[in-house]
Design a protein around this motif. Sequence first.
Motif, PDB file in Angstrom:
ATOM      1  N   TYR A  45      21.425  47.740 -99.823  1.00 46.88           N
ATOM      2  CA  TYR A  45      22.458  48.378-100.327  1.00 46.88           C
ATOM      3  C   TYR A  45      22.778  47.973-101.859  1.00 46.88           C
ATOM      4  O   TYR A  45      22.679  48.835-102.665  1.00 46.88           O
ATOM      5  N   THR A  46      22.789  46.748-101.956  1.00 49.09           N
ATOM      6  CA  THR A  46      22.763  46.181-103.229  1.00 49.09           C
ATOM      7  C   THR A  46      21.747  46.707-104.330  1.00 49.09           C
ATOM      8  O   THR A  46      21.850  47.046-105.577  1.00 49.09           O
TER       9      THR A  46
ATOM     10  N   THR B 260      20.427  47.283 -94.965  1.00 49.62           N
ATOM     11  CA  THR B 260      21.191  45.918 -95.069  1.00 49.62           C
ATOM     12  C   THR B 260      22.027  45.755 -95.942  1.00 49.62           C
ATOM     13  O   THR B 260      21.749  46.552 -96.893  1.00 49.62           O
ATOM     14  N   ALA B 261      22.914  44.722 -96.362  1.00 42.67           N
ATOM     15  CA  ALA B 261      23.701  44.407 -97.425  1.00 42.67           C
ATOM     16  C   ALA B 261      22.617  44.494 -98.769  1.00 42.67           C
ATOM     17  O   ALA B 261      23.303  44.869 -99.858  1.00 42.67           O
ATOM     18  N   ASP B 262      21.638  43.488 -98.657  1.00 38.18           N
ATOM     19  CA  ASP B 262      20.860  43.464 -99.503  1.00 38.18           C
ATOM     20  C   ASP B 262      20.190  44.741-100.179  1.00 38.18           C
ATOM     21  O   ASP B 262      19.918  44.932-101.400  1.00 38.18           O
TER      22      ASP B 262
END
Length: 110
Positions: free
Chosen positions: A19-20, A15-17
């Motif tokens: 990946y961050t 998810t984007a989270d």
Amino acid sequence: MKELKRTKFVGFRVTADEYTKIENAAFASGHDPNDWCRAAVINCSHYMLTLNERLIYTEIAAFRHLLTHGFKLLLNGNTTTATAWTELTEEVDQRLQEIFTDLLSRRRPG
């Protein structure tokens, strides 16, 4: 030293989270996300345990933790030893995975 040629590809979606989080951890260690993930996976692969080995190791880790801290309580002359012991056993039950991971991280590969 000549680096080995990498010929295989491993990929996965996040998810984007997620990946961050990966990106932050990678940059904090001075690596790009791909190199950081590669190193993380390779490091973890040294500690592969079967389900039975993991269960046994978890129980040993819990026992070791209880034994160590239990004796500390007894040797300190604590008058509330029984209560403290009960609290400690409850803490171990709640933190089994954390205790397991900590002890596993101290294990040497091989």
